[in-house]
Design a protein around this motif. Structure first.
Motif, PDB file in Angstrom:
ATOM      1  N   GLN A  39       0.814  -1.222   0.000  1.00  0.00           N
ATOM      2  CA  GLN A  39       0.000   0.000   0.000  1.00  0.00           C
ATOM      3  C   GLN A  39       0.847   1.271   0.000  1.00  0.00           C
ATOM      4  O   GLN A  39       0.341   2.351  -0.254  1.00  0.00           O
ATOM      5  CB  GLN A  39      -0.929   0.021   1.218  1.00  0.00           C
ATOM      6  N   CYS A  76     -10.583   0.167   3.728  1.00  0.00           N
ATOM      7  CA  CYS A  76      -9.183   0.029   3.350  1.00  0.00           C
ATOM      8  C   CYS A  76      -8.680   1.388   2.894  1.00  0.00           C
ATOM      9  O   CYS A  76      -9.353   2.072   2.129  1.00  0.00           O
ATOM     10  CB  CYS A  76      -9.070  -0.986   2.216  1.00  0.00           C
ATOM     11  N   HIS A 121      -7.067  -9.270   6.623  1.00  0.00           N
ATOM     12  CA  HIS A 121      -7.169  -8.221   5.596  1.00  0.00           C
ATOM     13  C   HIS A 121      -5.773  -7.856   5.066  1.00  0.00           C
ATOM     14  O   HIS A 121      -5.570  -7.738   3.851  1.00  0.00           O
ATOM     15  CB  HIS A 121      -7.866  -7.005   6.219  1.00  0.00           C
ATOM     16  N   GLU A 122      -4.809  -7.707   5.987  1.00  0.00           N
ATOM     17  CA  GLU A 122      -3.469  -7.273   5.580  1.00  0.00           C
ATOM     18  C   GLU A 122      -2.689  -8.389   4.888  1.00  0.00           C
ATOM     19  O   GLU A 122      -1.963  -8.128   3.932  1.00  0.00           O
ATOM     20  CB  GLU A 122      -2.683  -6.741   6.788  1.00  0.00           C
ATOM     21  N   HIS A 182      -3.447  -8.465   1.378  1.00  0.00           N
ATOM     22  CA  HIS A 182      -2.693  -7.482   0.578  1.00  0.00           C
ATOM     23  C   HIS A 182      -1.360  -8.057   0.102  1.00  0.00           C
ATOM     24  O   HIS A 182      -0.917  -7.774  -1.009  1.00  0.00           O
ATOM     25  CB  HIS A 182      -2.402  -6.219   1.397  1.00  0.00           C
TER      26      HIS A 182
END
Ligand code: ZN
Length: 189
Positions: free
Chosen positions: A50, A100, A142-143, A146
């Motif tokens: 990110q 997010c 969630h991470e 990624h």
């Protein structure tokens, strides 16, 4: 240092990130910048892709919010996850409303297991195995997504995703306003 955040639609969010090596230079500085970037954007988790780095590195932090003064207190819980791996998913699957920083203004209920066993190293290369529950378990999943090139909207039903298509297209084209700085989509690299 606060770093710009990569938005939905950028190719780096679709790549499988590479492991962090022991010799990685200035790891602690990078981790510190990631916490600063995350808190400045009011996030609870941030993965290295990110901030445009294809690395298996995640920061997670929870701070109490004071509604009266509309400010955050000091973090009550922080986890730096270097090369995290979810060893086991446990418990029931539950819906929880996720957002997010790379997908501004979109919040959707996502179904995930309520508990995970996660193995990782911290920024001092101490090894950890946590049984994560509650919000921590949610943010870990969630991470780690990624790091594997997945974004939470991928986990929505086809119908929900179809309904969000135009807004996701706007984000991908840079047509979105955020309080925090996003990496320009014109910057082709
Ligand atoms: Zn995210």
């Amino acid at each position: 240092m606060i770093l710009p955040i990569v938005g939905y639609g950028q190719p780096i969010l679709r790549k499988v990130a590479r492991p962090v090596e022991r010799e990685y230079p200035e790891l602690k500085t990078l981790v510190s910048n990631m916490y600063e970037t995350m808190y400045a954007a009011d996030g609870v988790g941030l993965a290295a892709p990110q901030i445009d780095l294809s690395l298996r590195l995640v920061v997670i932090g929870f701070r109490p919010y004071d509604e009266k003064t509309e400010t955050y207190g000091d973090p009550t819980e922080e986890h730096t996850l270097v090369n995290p791996e979810i060893l086991e998913f446990q418990g029931e699957k539950k819906f929880f409303n996720e957002g997010c920083l790379s997908v501004p203004d979109i919040h959707e209920d996502v179904l995930r297991p309520e508990r995970v066993v996660v193995h990782y190293w911290d920024e001092d290369w101490n090894e950890h195995t946590d049984v994560a529950e509650g919000l921590y378990a949610r943010v870990v999943q969630h991470e780690v997504d990624h790091l594997d090139g997945k974004v939470f909207v991928d986990r929505l039903s086809g119908l929900r995703k179809a309904m969000l298509r135009r807004r996701l297209g706007d984000i991908a084209a840079g047509r979105v306003r955020t309080r925090y700085r996003m990496k320009s989509t014109n910057n082709k690299r």
